[in-house]
Scaffold this motif. Structure first.
Motif, PDB file in Angstrom:
ATOM      1  N   SER A 204     -14.651  53.487 -11.952  1.00 17.41           N
ATOM      2  CA  SER A 204     -14.622  53.041 -13.344  1.00 17.41           C
ATOM      3  C   SER A 204     -13.377  53.629 -14.016  1.00 17.41           C
ATOM      4  O   SER A 204     -13.147  54.840 -13.955  1.00 17.41           O
ATOM      5  CB  SER A 204     -15.887  53.488 -14.079  1.00 17.41           C
ATOM      6  N   LEU A 205     -12.557  52.768 -14.617  1.00 17.92           N
ATOM      7  CA  LEU A 205     -11.294  53.173 -15.246  1.00 17.92           C
ATOM      8  C   LEU A 205     -11.222  52.633 -16.663  1.00 17.92           C
ATOM      9  O   LEU A 205     -11.633  51.493 -16.924  1.00 17.92           O
ATOM     10  CB  LEU A 205     -10.089  52.638 -14.451  1.00 17.92           C
TER      11      LEU A 205
ATOM     12  N   VAL B 108      -5.841  42.408 -15.810  1.00 13.68           N
ATOM     13  CA  VAL B 108      -6.978  42.854 -16.610  1.00 13.68           C
ATOM     14  C   VAL B 108      -6.653  42.599 -18.073  1.00 13.68           C
ATOM     15  O   VAL B 108      -5.596  43.016 -18.568  1.00 13.68           O
ATOM     16  CB  VAL B 108      -7.265  44.348 -16.360  1.00 13.68           C
ATOM     17  N   ARG B 109      -7.545  41.930 -18.765  1.00 14.81           N
ATOM     18  CA  ARG B 109      -7.309  41.560 -20.163  1.00 14.81           C
ATOM     19  C   ARG B 109      -7.618  42.727 -21.092  1.00 14.81           C
ATOM     20  O   ARG B 109      -8.590  43.468 -20.887  1.00 14.81           O
ATOM     21  CB  ARG B 109      -8.176  40.363 -20.524  1.00 14.81           C
ATOM     22  N   PRO B 110      -6.813  42.896 -22.147  1.00 15.87           N
ATOM     23  CA  PRO B 110      -7.089  43.948 -23.139  1.00 15.87           C
ATOM     24  C   PRO B 110      -8.356  43.629 -23.928  1.00 15.87           C
ATOM     25  O   PRO B 110      -8.705  42.475 -24.163  1.00 15.87           O
ATOM     26  CB  PRO B 110      -5.856  43.907 -24.047  1.00 15.87           C
ATOM     27  N   GLY B 111      -9.061  44.688 -24.341  1.00 16.08           N
ATOM     28  CA  GLY B 111     -10.283  44.525 -25.106  1.00 16.08           C
ATOM     29  C   GLY B 111     -11.433  43.948 -24.312  1.00 16.08           C
ATOM     30  O   GLY B 111     -12.430  43.516 -24.895  1.00 16.08           O
ATOM     31  N   ILE B 112     -11.323  43.933 -22.988  1.00 15.51           N
ATOM     32  CA  ILE B 112     -12.336  43.335 -22.115  1.00 15.51           C
ATOM     33  C   ILE B 112     -12.746  44.354 -21.064  1.00 15.51           C
ATOM     34  O   ILE B 112     -11.913  45.074 -20.515  1.00 15.51           O
ATOM     35  CB  ILE B 112     -11.802  42.052 -21.449  1.00 15.51           C
ATOM     36  N   GLU B 113     -14.030  44.403 -20.777  1.00 14.26           N
ATOM     37  CA  GLU B 113     -14.524  45.164 -19.631  1.00 14.26           C
ATOM     38  C   GLU B 113     -14.650  44.207 -18.447  1.00 14.26           C
ATOM     39  O   GLU B 113     -15.439  43.267 -18.467  1.00 14.26           O
ATOM     40  CB  GLU B 113     -15.879  45.804 -19.941  1.00 14.26           C
TER      41      GLU B 113
ATOM     42  N   PHE C  65       0.340  59.740 -15.909  1.00 13.72           N
ATOM     43  CA  PHE C  65      -0.993  59.248 -15.570  1.00 13.72           C
ATOM     44  C   PHE C  65      -1.924  59.275 -16.781  1.00 13.72           C
ATOM     45  O   PHE C  65      -2.627  58.301 -17.062  1.00 13.72           O
ATOM     46  CB  PHE C  65      -1.561  60.108 -14.435  1.00 13.72           C
ATOM     47  N   GLU C  66      -1.926  60.361 -17.511  1.00 10.05           N
ATOM     48  CA  GLU C  66      -2.855  60.507 -18.636  1.00 10.05           C
ATOM     49  C   GLU C  66      -2.500  59.602 -19.796  1.00 10.05           C
ATOM     50  O   GLU C  66      -3.355  59.296 -20.632  1.00 10.05           O
ATOM     51  CB  GLU C  66      -2.888  61.963 -19.091  1.00 10.05           C
ATOM     52  N   ASN C  67      -1.250  59.184 -19.911  1.00 12.57           N
ATOM     53  CA  ASN C  67      -0.845  58.290 -20.993  1.00 12.57           C
ATOM     54  C   ASN C  67      -1.190  56.833 -20.688  1.00 12.57           C
ATOM     55  O   ASN C  67      -1.152  55.995 -21.579  1.00 12.57           O
ATOM     56  CB  ASN C  67       0.658  58.421 -21.237  1.00 12.57           C
ATOM     57  N   PHE C  68      -1.519  56.542 -19.443  1.00 17.35           N
ATOM     58  CA  PHE C  68      -1.877  55.176 -19.060  1.00 17.35           C
ATOM     59  C   PHE C  68      -3.372  55.055 -18.757  1.00 17.35           C
ATOM     60  O   PHE C  68      -4.025  54.093 -19.161  1.00 17.35           O
ATOM     61  CB  PHE C  68      -1.057  54.741 -17.844  1.00 17.35           C
ATOM     62  N   ILE C  69      -3.933  55.998 -18.033  1.00 18.76           N
ATOM     63  CA  ILE C  69      -5.346  55.954 -17.651  1.00 18.76           C
ATOM     64  C   ILE C  69      -6.087  57.011 -18.473  1.00 18.76           C
ATOM     65  O   ILE C  69      -5.884  58.214 -18.303  1.00 18.76           O
ATOM     66  CB  ILE C  69      -5.517  56.193 -16.138  1.00 18.76           C
ATOM     67  N   TYR C  70      -6.957  56.539 -19.356  1.00 19.72           N
ATOM     68  CA  TYR C  70      -7.678  57.439 -20.245  1.00 19.72           C
ATOM     69  C   TYR C  70      -8.875  58.080 -19.555  1.00 19.72           C
ATOM     70  O   TYR C  70      -9.232  59.221 -19.856  1.00 19.72           O
ATOM     71  CB  TYR C  70      -8.152  56.685 -21.488  1.00 19.72           C
ATOM     72  N   ALA C  71      -9.522  57.369 -18.676  1.00 24.89           N
ATOM     73  CA  ALA C  71     -10.710  57.903 -18.015  1.00 24.89           C
ATOM     74  C   ALA C  71     -10.798  57.336 -16.613  1.00 24.89           C
ATOM     75  O   ALA C  71     -10.436  56.178 -16.364  1.00 24.89           O
ATOM     76  CB  ALA C  71     -11.975  57.557 -18.799  1.00 24.89           C
ATOM     77  N   CYS C  72     -11.271  58.170 -15.665  1.00 24.69           N
ATOM     78  CA  CYS C  72     -11.415  57.762 -14.261  1.00 24.69           C
ATOM     79  C   CYS C  72     -12.631  58.464 -13.690  1.00 24.69           C
ATOM     80  O   CYS C  72     -12.739  59.694 -13.744  1.00 24.69           O
ATOM     81  CB  CYS C  72     -10.158  58.136 -13.465  1.00 24.69           C
TER      82      CYS C  72
END
Length: 629
Positions: free
Chosen positions: A307-308, A347-352, A254-261
């Motif tokens: 928010s992820l 979800v696109r990389p580098g995009i919010e 989980f921590e290697n894929f989702i940095y913040a939740c």
């Protein structure tokens, strides 16, 4: 002396006639107590003279004018027919069970939906490279032959076991049976090695799947990328089915894929998500399912949602399966499976990516009003998923059950039924032919899955709209990436394509409810029938009772008259007995003056008995004759 002897029987007969006539009058008086009518004419004349139905009295009042009588008769029955024609329209509308759509806008604390996020990488390439080594080698050669493309392959690991080498030889044999070929229009052909260049628009890429009877199914694609990926995925499924512990190859990190939740400005923890693995989309994490306390959102807005910050860098991805970079997100209701290929989006990389939601509930009427189902218990399809009934759950279960029945094995992407095994062409050589053939029938609804699987009567949907912006910005990306790498201990090599941010929140506090209510109830039907009756006849409910009484009296008169006719047919032979020769001789010996009463008596018995008053004029003449003699 002979005349007096003949007069006595005649007097007795007169008294008998009088008694019978009095008895008949008493019977008529008793029948009058129940309003018995002696004829149909008397019945209809009484009804038309006393009913409250408009226009009926005109039939009696104008009986001396035949033209008016005919006019009012035609008008009366024409109006009657038009009214019952309108009745038929009302009954047809009632039994079509129409509904009214009720739209309600509610304001309340909203239950936050479940959110599923997937990595878009089935397995780490280094963990499954040994199983895919032979397939990658054949794919490399295929791309070289078809497109002159030399795909770079990682260094091959030759330290394989004997069982893996046997599996590789078996895989090579089956791949050679189903190679990727060029297809021109509808015919698959094998091009010679040194074939001249052809127009690319005239050719398609595909592969052929055959069964034991050499019946073949042609699977072709206009896009070479789709053809290569589908062909590679077909053989990839066979490899996964052969590996007993393929499900254990996934690494839930989980921590290697989702940095913040964060949700509602509070940090998420492991109690807020569950993990599952998808054969194509990889590791998936579902937030806010039924495993923990359900989140609720009291306020709308981006700061009151989920928010992820997720990692999207394609490190150690399978190159021929992971053709998309980023992450896969799906919003769905609790206790419903996440069908990422149907309702998800990337979800696109580098995009919010900011996703605003609006909740919408639908409640349908069941029973005769629609074919919806309450919980799926009345649907003739077994639910293979450990979740509540949905239409998609039923459709996939229906296909999987047909797959097991027709092909003898189960498709790897769907749940495994009891006492079944996943398809593997080392055990089921023709399963590929059977699968694609069945898939074509499934899409054409030959299997009837779309007909069997009905919509649920209650369902919840979320209307989504998304907005995009670059994240992080150019002036803040250095310190943002530095903090993320320090926190998660990961060296991000591609900053712009390494992370992405997702915000999911309610757009507003209100949610819409779509309900159904009966549009035509029994009360509505009676009201409409009363309106039509008043329109055409201007009468009331009591007028309807008068009409019902007329029908009952008509039936009663028909029954009574029929019974009397039947009884008179039985008494007719006894009333007029046949005369023998002696009776005929005695009758001829009587005086001519006595013949008339005898003829009158017989005629009265055969037809209608005369009243007593009709015999009074003959009495004095008879006495006069007697005195004269």
């Amino acid at each position: 002396g002979s005349v007096k002897a003949g007069k006595m029987p005649e007097g007795e007969k007169m008294r008998q006639y009088k008694q019978e006539e009095e008895q008949q009058q008493k019977e008529e008086e008793r029948e009058g107590l129940i309003e018995f009518y002696s004829s149909y004419q008397e019945l209809f004349q009484f009804f038309c003279s006393n009913t409250t139905i408009h226009g009926a009295i005109r039939l009696v009042c104008s009986k001396k004018n035949k033209m008016k009588t005919a006019f009012w008769s035609v008008l009366f029955f024409l109006t009657f027919g038009l009214m019952y024609w309108q009745f038929g329209i009302l009954y047809r509308e009632y039994f079509s069970y129409p509904v009214n759509l009720n739209l309600n806008l509610n304001s309340d604390r909203l239950t936050f939906p479940a959110v599923t996020l997937c990595t878009l990488n089935p397995y780490r390439y280094s963990a499954i490279r040994k199983q895919l080594d032979k397939l990658d080698e054949i794919t490399h050669q295929t791309l070289l032959d078809l497109y002159d493309y030399n795909m770079s392959l990682p260094q091959r690991d030759w330290s394989t076991s004997s069982s893996q080498r046997r599996s590789s030889r078996s895989l090579l044999h089956h791949i050679q049976r189903h190679p990727l070929r060029r297809q021109k229009r509808d015919n698959l052909v094998n091009l010679p090695e040194n074939s001249p260049s052809v127009d690319k628009n005239d050719w398609k890429i595909g592969f052929v799947l055959c069964n034991e009877n050499n019946d073949c199914f042609h699977q072709a694609y206009s896009s070479g990328v789709d053809a290569v990926r589908e062909w590679y995925s077909f053989h990839y499924i066979n490899i996964l089915a052969q590996v007993p512990d393929a499900k254990a190859l996934d690494e839930s990190d989980f921590e290697n894929f989702i940095y913040a939740c964060r949700f509602n400005e509070a940090t998420c923890d492991k109690a807020n998500y569950t993990h599952f693995h998808h054969p194509l989309y990889g590791n998936c994490y579902t937030f806010n399912d039924n495993s923990s306390s359900v989140w609720t959102s009291s306020m709308p807005g981006i700061n009151n949602g989920l928010s992820l910050v997720v990692r999207t860098e394609q490190n150690d991805f399978i190159p021929l399966l992971s053709t998309v970079t980023g992450a896969r997100v799906m919003v769905h209701d609790q206790n419903e499976p996440a069908f990422m290929d149907d309702g998800g989006f990337n979800v696109r990389p580098g995009i919010e990516t900011s996703i605003s939601m609006r909740k919408e509930m639908t409640e349908r009427l069941g029973g005769s009003y629609s074919d919806c189902t309450e919980d799926g218990s009345d649907v003739p399809v077994q639910n293979l998923y450990s979740s509540r009934y949905t239409e998609q759950v039923c459709i996939r279960s229906c296909f999987q059950l047909n797959m097991v029945e027709r092909c003898g094995c189960a498709y790897y992407f769907y749940p495994l039924p009891s006492r079944a095994e996943y398809c593997d062409y080392t055990k089921h050589k023709a399963w590929g032919y059977c699968y694609y053939k069945l898939l074509a029938e499934f899409k054409a609804d030959v299997l009837g899955c779309f007909h069997k699987c009905r919509k649920p009567c209650k369902m919840t949907e979320y209307q989504l709209s998304a907005g995009y912006s670059h994240w992080p910005s150019a002036v803040s990306e250095d310190w943002v990436f530095y903090m993320l790498s320090q926190q998660n201990k990961y060296n991000i090599t591609s900053k712009r394509n390494g992370v992405a941010k997702v915000n999911i929140f309610f757009k507003e506090w209100n949610y819409k409810t779509n309900g159904e209510s009966p549009a035509f109830t029994v009360v509505t039907l009676l009201s409409q029938l009363g309106n039509q009756w008043s329109l055409w006849f201007g009468s009331s409910v009591l007028s309807v009772m008068e009409l019902a009484e007329l029908v009952l009296d008509f039936i009663a008169i028909t029954f009574i008259l029929g019974f009397r006719w039947f009884r008179s047919r039985q008494k007719l032979p006894a009333a007029v007995p046949p005369l023998n020769s002696q009776d005929n001789a005695a009758f001829q010996d009587e005086a001519p003056a006595l013949r008339a009463p005898h003829r009158f008596t017989v005629e009265a018995v055969v037809t209608t008995l005369p009243s007593y008053n009709s015999l009074e004029p003959r009495g004095p003449s008879r006495d006069g004759e007697e005195g004269h003699e």
